[in-house]
Design a protein around this motif. Structure first.
Motif, PDB file in Angstrom:
ATOM      1  N   ASP A  71       0.863  -1.179   0.000  1.00 35.97           N
ATOM      2  CA  ASP A  71       0.000   0.000   0.000  1.00 35.97           C
ATOM      3  C   ASP A  71       0.902   1.233   0.000  1.00 35.97           C
ATOM      4  O   ASP A  71       1.621   1.484   0.957  1.00 35.97           O
ATOM      5  CB  ASP A  71      -0.876  -0.036   1.262  1.00 35.97           C
ATOM      6  N   PHE A  72       0.846   1.962  -1.083  1.00 38.66           N
ATOM      7  CA  PHE A  72       1.742   3.118  -1.217  1.00 38.66           C
ATOM      8  C   PHE A  72       1.031   4.451  -0.959  1.00 38.66           C
ATOM      9  O   PHE A  72       1.529   5.502  -1.339  1.00 38.66           O
ATOM     10  CB  PHE A  72       2.357   3.144  -2.620  1.00 38.66           C
ATOM     11  N   SER A  73      -0.134   4.375  -0.330  1.00 34.20           N
ATOM     12  CA  SER A  73      -0.869   5.632  -0.171  1.00 34.20           C
ATOM     13  C   SER A  73      -0.190   6.531   0.868  1.00 34.20           C
ATOM     14  O   SER A  73       0.586   6.056   1.711  1.00 34.20           O
ATOM     15  CB  SER A  73      -2.306   5.334   0.252  1.00 34.20           C
ATOM     16  N   ASP A  74      -0.441   7.805   0.761  1.00 30.95           N
ATOM     17  CA  ASP A  74      -0.086   8.768   1.802  1.00 30.95           C
ATOM     18  C   ASP A  74       1.392   8.708   2.196  1.00 30.95           C
ATOM     19  O   ASP A  74       1.743   8.404   3.333  1.00 30.95           O
ATOM     20  CB  ASP A  74      -0.987   8.460   3.029  1.00 30.95           C
ATOM     21  N   ARG A  75       2.257   9.009   1.244  1.00 31.69           N
ATOM     22  CA  ARG A  75       3.706   8.863   1.497  1.00 31.69           C
ATOM     23  C   ARG A  75       4.322  10.066   2.198  1.00 31.69           C
ATOM     24  O   ARG A  75       5.453   9.977   2.671  1.00 31.69           O
ATOM     25  CB  ARG A  75       4.463   8.635   0.173  1.00 31.69           C
ATOM     26  N   GLY A  76       3.622  11.184   2.175  1.00 31.05           N
ATOM     27  CA  GLY A  76       4.208  12.383   2.794  1.00 31.05           C
ATOM     28  C   GLY A  76       5.469  12.841   2.093  1.00 31.05           C
ATOM     29  O   GLY A  76       6.415  13.312   2.726  1.00 31.05           O
ATOM     30  N   LEU A  77       5.502  12.723   0.788  1.00 24.70           N
ATOM     31  CA  LEU A  77       6.685  13.121   0.022  1.00 24.70           C
ATOM     32  C   LEU A  77       6.718  14.638  -0.155  1.00 24.70           C
ATOM     33  O   LEU A  77       5.701  15.249  -0.470  1.00 24.70           O
ATOM     34  CB  LEU A  77       6.657  12.452  -1.356  1.00 24.70           C
ATOM     35  N   GLU A  78       7.862  15.193   0.076  1.00 27.54           N
ATOM     36  CA  GLU A  78       8.016  16.632  -0.186  1.00 27.54           C
ATOM     37  C   GLU A  78       9.240  16.866  -1.049  1.00 27.54           C
ATOM     38  O   GLU A  78      10.333  16.394  -0.731  1.00 27.54           O
ATOM     39  CB  GLU A  78       8.185  17.396   1.125  1.00 27.54           C
ATOM     40  N   VAL A  79       9.047  17.592  -2.144  1.00 33.11           N
ATOM     41  CA  VAL A  79      10.151  17.978  -3.021  1.00 33.11           C
ATOM     42  C   VAL A  79      10.216  19.496  -2.951  1.00 33.11           C
ATOM     43  O   VAL A  79       9.329  20.178  -3.448  1.00 33.11           O
ATOM     44  CB  VAL A  79       9.896  17.503  -4.466  1.00 33.11           C
ATOM     45  N   ARG A  80      11.243  20.003  -2.279  1.00 34.63           N
ATOM     46  CA  ARG A  80      11.301  21.457  -2.071  1.00 34.63           C
ATOM     47  C   ARG A  80      12.411  22.066  -2.927  1.00 34.63           C
ATOM     48  O   ARG A  80      13.601  21.897  -2.651  1.00 34.63           O
ATOM     49  CB  ARG A  80      11.575  21.752  -0.586  1.00 34.63           C
ATOM     50  N   PRO A  81      12.004  22.790  -3.982  1.00 33.00           N
ATOM     51  CA  PRO A  81      13.023  23.439  -4.817  1.00 33.00           C
ATOM     52  C   PRO A  81      13.563  24.692  -4.159  1.00 33.00           C
ATOM     53  O   PRO A  81      12.797  25.489  -3.619  1.00 33.00           O
ATOM     54  CB  PRO A  81      12.264  23.793  -6.104  1.00 33.00           C
TER      55      PRO A  81
END
Ligand code: BMA
Length: 846
Positions: free
Chosen positions: A770-780
């Motif tokens: 289950d890959f839901s809700d990963r909380g990934l943040e990519v901050r440029p």
């Protein structure tokens, strides 16, 4: 009189030979060209790379074409000769000058030089015509003349075996059927008296690397009476190292000198040292006046293929300047179906991409061409080793006497053309012709050492691979290793993993094994293995014109995938591993995940085996590039846009890499029953030549919550073996009963206080997670004036295969990365302009 040349690149016209109408002649923008390029420029042909246009271009393949040039003769001083020089004619060419036949050629790989002094004696204009007979028809004709030969093979029409023309022109399992014709390499007039026809630098380096000798052999033509001198010069970065003038005997055809180089600067593959190129030149003078000069760039290096009996059989690996080099890299196909459209700059960008991707070796595959000089120059300058096949592929080739003679000329011509390049470290007889021999049950008795009897057998081309070619290499480039075929190993089965090289296609083709076990399927050197993936959407948009066709199984997408069984095979690997998608963009991404994982599983394990007594000497994936916009095994597409696999390969090829992997449990075989326990292993692979100290950390992180399931294990002061593998854990155990929560094993390596490598091992297959809700943040961060942008990336739960959008002229330091909580990663983006929208990205089950 001094040598000069007049290029014949403009002013040509061409027509269909059978169209005699006045309007038939059309202008040619520039030569070298192919008839397809010239028809496109005249709007008689649509871009064959778009949609189904390949089919609309088939008529071109069936025609005979004539090229014509009217020119004024150059000034020819008395005593000089004029030669018409073709570097390549594709393929059945009859050349007339003022209506007289002056040359006939039937081999695309051969250059020609015709003395036209007499023909050009009259005032002009002079008329040069080159008629290109239809190669497709000629091939069928030639084939029908020899019905007793066993025309066995795979890919394209087997009549191709009768013709010395790039075999992929007949279509391949990644390429269209585009039978080019034309003056595909340079054509010019050369006016000369005395002339250097060749300059051969033979380099010998002593074992202690303290001195090298460079023997220069110049071949000279056109000497008349008078005092001639050959002036040899060796320089490095413009500084003279040595020079010598040698008087040339009038009767002589060669001049030779040997230079001693003390403390030579050695040429290295990238990552091991620099690539100094010495320049050797020779000028011929007569009575002090220079008549002609040529030069060659060379590298001083030793290159060996080490084949020694050992506990795994017999080794097969490369040793450069005494250093064992794990040759991770790729197979190369021609970068275009329309060859003259590849510029030197495009070649260069390909090789730069390989270097940036950590690839040590490129294999010029036997179904294409002996590449352009620009290709090898880029390899020399950037330090990529070249595995050079001879141009035979996937077939049982006939050996008529005139064909053998043509092959001999072709191979002498090309080895002489290429022999100064330090990047070329091996010549190989063919691609998979021994596999054809096996599959078609052709005669191959390795103990029979009588070449004449091979000629009479039903596998007569053995004569080419085991007699003709080794003789040519021994004569023209004796210091380079020769290997009869790829794959081949001492006459044993081509699949024998204990000797020689193998092509491991039991992932994708063959028995279609799970890619998770790829490392267990390797041999001593894996010169081919691959997995298909779709190219990026922007590339698909180039050839799919209608929005209605932008779904994964559309006819035009299938048309652009030439691989047998591709629908089933892509589907198999997707269905086994991932949740299916019907949306095209998502589907593209999923195929790319499969390819990236496959390459990682192969390389990572084989690189580990390198450190286990050189069990695996290298791995060359199939294939780095494409010849048109298509769906194939390429890890970088036609437009030089890397697929995610490019980055996973780069990661496992880094000088320092860490690996963690749990044992494979075949979920399909046990009907998706989870294993009760799995063993795991943790290791470090290093290609650094000194032992290093490092710290290794291993974490167990829940895929569900992102939490550490137990305290991380930390190993301090790990001694990392030089140029080898350091096994850290070989018998780790995961107890899935005690700990049923699916979790990743996340490993990091620090050297000198910096993170040198990461690896994440995942429960397989991904589709059960289950890959839901990963909380990934990519901050440029803000883009710098130099167009650099830093992306800071974090996640609350483990993220699989974060892939960034590929934009032309924008470079990514990394992509296709896994992110785990508590481990921020940084990706550098270069080439962005201020105000550009941020890069889009994708990750598993977004
Ligand atoms: C290999 C190559 C090619 C082919 C590839 C994919 O064996 O040598 O002939 O394109 O497989 O099938």
């Amino acid at each position: 009189m001094a040598f000069f040349e007049q290029r014949l690149s403009t002013g040509w016209t061409f027509r269909d030979r059978d169209d005699e109408s006045a309007e038939a002649w059309m202008p040619v923008a520039v030569v070298p060209s192919t008839v397809q390029q010239d028809l496109i420029a005249n709007e008689k042909l649509e871009d064959p790379y778009v949609g189904f246009n390949e089919l609309k271009a088939r008529w071109v393949n069936e025609k005979t074409w004539v090229y014509r040039l009217e020119f004024q003769r150059p000034e020819v001083p008395a005593g000089s000769t004029v030669a018409l020089v073709f570097d390549g004619l594709d393929t059945f060419a009859s050349v007339t000058l003022n209506g007289q036949l002056i040359l006939e050629s039937s081999n695309m790989f051969l250059g020609h030089r015709v003395d036209v002094t007499t023909a050009l004696q009259t005032e002009g204009p002079h008329v040069l015509e080159v008629e290109f007979d239809c190669a497709q028809l000629k091939a069928t004709e030639l084939r029908s003349k020899d019905p007793n030969h066993k025309w066995e093979g795979f890919n394209g029409d087997m009549s191709r075996l009768a013709v010395r023309k790039a075999q992929y022109h007949w279509g391949w399992d990644w390429g269209p059927v585009i039978m080019t014709a034309g003056i595909w390499r340079d054509v010019r007039l050369e006016v000369s008296s005395a002339r250097v026809t060749d300059l051969w630098p033979q380099v010998h380096l002593t074992d202690d690397h303290k001195t090298a000798s460079v023997t220069a052999v110049a071949t000279i033509d056109g000497l008349a009476s008078g005092a001639y001198t050959a002036c040899f010069r060796l320089t490095l970065r413009g500084d003279e190292i040595a020079c010598q003038d040698i008087p040339i005997e009038n009767s002589g055809k060669t001049a030779q000198v040997t230079f001693q180089v003390d403390n030579p600067e050695l040429w290295w593959p990238h990552g091991y040292g620099s690539q100094p190129l010495y320049e050797l030149s020779v000028a011929i003078t007569r009575d002090g006046k220079e008549l002609h000069q040529i030069s060659k760039k060379l590298g001083i290096r030793q290159a060996d293929v080490v084949q020694q009996p050992d506990k795994h059989g017999k080794s097969f690996f490369f040793r450069i300047n005494g250093v064992d080099i794990f040759c991770g890299g790729s197979c190369w196909i021609p970068a275009d179906s329309l060859l003259p459209s590849i510029t030197a700059d495009r070649y260069r960008r390909w090789i730069e991409l390989m270097v940036a991707g950590g690839q040590a070796m490129v294999r010029v595959w036997g179904g294409g061409i002996y590449e352009d000089a620009a290709f090898y120059e880029a390899c020399d300058e950037l330090g990529v080793l070249v595995w050079q096949d001879f141009m035979f592929g996937c077939g049982n080739y006939p050996v008529w006497p005139e064909l053998l003679e043509s092959i001999r000329q072709e191979t002498v011509f090309n080895v002489q053309r290429l022999r100064h390049h330090p990047s070329i470290v091996i010549y190989v007889g063919n691609n998979e012709d021994y596999q054809v021999q096996e599959q078609a049950n052709l005669t191959y008795d390795y103990s029979d050492k009588d070449p004449e009897s091979w000629l009479k057998s039903d596998f007569p081309a053995r004569y080419i691979y085991e007699k003709l070619l080794p003789e040519v290499v021994a004569e023209c480039s004796p210091s380079v290793f020769y290997h009869p075929g790829s794959p081949w190993g001492d006459g044993k089965a081509t699949s024998d993993p204990t000797v020689g090289d193998i092509h491991q296609w039991n992932v994708w083709h063959g028995t279609q094994e799970k890619y998770q076990i790829f490392d267990t399927l390797g041999g001593r050197f894996n010169s081919e293995f691959g997995m298909e993936a779709f190219p990026h959407m922007s590339t698909i948009e180039y050839f799919v014109e209608n929005d209605a066709d932008k779904y994964p199984q559309s006819q035009v997408l299938d048309f652009h995938n030439k691989a047998d069984g591709h629908e089933r095979r892509l589907a198999t690997y997707l269905v086994e591993n991932l949740r299916m998608a019907t949306d095209l963009e998502k589907y593209i991404y999923l195929t790319q995940v499969v390819q990236a994982e496959t390459m990682m599983f192969g390389y990572r394990g084989w690189r580990r085996q390198w450190g286990h007594e050189r069990k695996c000497g290298g791995a060359l994936l199939w294939q780095i590039n494409d010849c048109w916009p298509t769906i194939s095994w390429a890890i970088v597409d036609y437009f030089l846009r890397p697929k995610p696999a490019y980055y996973t390969v780069k990661r496992v090829m880094k000088p320092l890499a860490i690996g963690v992997r749990r044992e494979h449990s075949d979920w399909s075989a046990v009907h998706a029953q989870p294993p009760k326990r799995s063993q795991y292993e943790l290791w470090v692979a290093s290609s650094r030549l000194e032992e290093l100290q490092g710290t290794v950390e291993l974490r167990w992180l829940s895929v569900v919550t992102g939490r550490d399931l137990r305290a991380p294990a930390v190993y301090e002061n790990v001694a990392i073996a030089a140029n080898g593998t350091t096994d850290i854990i070989t018998d780790g155990l995961i107890d899935h009963v005690a700990q049923p929560e699916p979790h990743v094993l996340a490993a990091r390596l620090w050297v000198d206080g910096e993170i040198a490598a990461r690896d994440v091992d995942w429960p397989q297959p991904f589709k059960y997670l289950d890959f839901s809700d990963r909380g990934l943040e990519v901050r440029p961060q803000a883009t710098s004036a130099a167009g650099q942008q830093i992306l800071r990336i974090t996640a609350r739960k483990p993220v699989k295969c974060l892939v960034f959008e590929e934009r032309d002229n924008v470079r990514l330091s990394d992509s296709a990365i896994d992110i785990v909580p508590g481990d921020e990663q940084v990706v550098t983006v270069t080439g962005l302009n201020e105000g550009d929208p941020p890069l889009k990205y994708n990750y598993l089950d977004q």
